[in-house]
Enzyme design. Sequence first.
Site: not given
Length: 537
Positions: A196, A266, A330
Amino acid sequence: MKTINMNFKGMVLTALISLGSMTAAAGEPANYNVVPLPQSIQMTKGAAFELDANVQILAPAELQQEAEFLKQYLKEVAKLDLSIASKRAKKVRYIELAVSPKVTAKEGYVLNINQKGITLQGGSAAGVFYGIQTLRKAVNEGTTMPAATIADAPRFGYRGMMLDCSRHFWSADFVKKFIDLLAMHNMNIFHWHLSDDQGWRIEIKKYPLLTTIGSQRTGTILGTNSDLDDGIPHGGFYTQQEAREIVKYAQERHITIIPEIDMPGHMLAALACYPELGCTGGPYEVGHYWGVYTDVLCVGNPKVYEFVEGVLAEIMDIFPSEVIHIGGDETPTVKWEACPKCQTLGLSKDQLQAHFTQKVFDFLTAHKRRALGWDEILDGCPKDAMIMSWRGSEPGAKAAEAGHDVVMSPTSHCYFDYLQSKEAQFEPSRCGGFIPVEKVYSLEPAPESFSAEAKQHILGAQANLWSEYLLTEGLVEYQALPRMAALSEVQWTQPELKDFEAFKERLTRLTSIYEHYNYKYAKHLWPERQLPSRWQF
């Protein structure tokens, strides 16, 4: 001061009572109403089976591993050190393990208990293992085993938990301890979140900077994204050898590890190592803050696909799982919209991620693997891609109706980093949200509103433990337990058998096993076990 002393004495007394209940009492009846609840428990006529030191475990060569687990569990919960035999002898009482074609469900089992012995037949070694878990939890209550027949099999084939090891790094030993928790709750999937923005956690030999640079951050933001950074370096990663050992550890417990490399968003930790993979070229720094960063992989750069394929080739070599999680959540498009390389693809901003996903999907498919991604990949992804529905259940419903295999993991029920009490001031986590045990238990992954065809595509359910606000191993356990028990019945038990009040009674018994293994768990269902909310002086 007198109040504190009295409270302390009460706490000590409660602890002593708890310690005394950790070992099964000889002569006390076992209780087959365990967590998760078996599909069928039929009490039968006849005398009970007495489990004592003279009993042996009878198992063929192919079930020696399962026999060893049973031996270990009975030694831990009943203080009985039973021997393992491969041949039957006269006048010996046995717990007999076998794989039988009569048990049609691969992960199913049948337990027959009578005065002469216990037979445990599974549809596979995994089925035998789940029957052993039922025995383990039943015997925790006592070693007199009432005559009964238990026939059991899971409702769903995918029964998972995810642990985020990026935001905070957890030792290999703790990951194994977490896997033990999955085994106790009849779960068969460990989703391992390994990368991440805030840290890259798996060794990739082709790209050594991912661990020398990407696994370290120079500080962590305090509180909920305040302006204050602690300035304390945080890092760590798993060598490939450690990861292989963890894979083997999980396999022995019939658990598949699905690794996740989250992309194309990410990816800040990777960009900090290889800035040429970003749209701007950097410089980049491993993330200190929580949330979504706008710097993502440049989908118009051929070097990005070389990097992704190089990483995934080593991931597939370490992890034998058919399914590889590619993230996909995201991912802001703002850098793509201003990037000449991305714009040369001639695609809209909404099509760029689908372009990236297709390339990754094709690479995995060529290597006989399947791609699993968060529900953002649904728009434009190949039909064979698996979807993990986290933004509620609606994306999962849409995906299932479109023919995708789906794992339900909605934030409304399955985000175990969320608080377990509305009284946030008394909770150890800084995370928001509120998901009590009752809410987890109420999850229905395949509701009646779904079409029959869509239901066939619901593989199961999973809960996620994101670790932004999990600072210690004990806090990871606290956030997972006892909600993991509630999830296990969602995953395993048929919905018509579920009843929360009855579950609470079963769960209350299960907590003695949590205490036996020194797992930390939230006690909101048992206010009498909690510390006083306010000390009086």
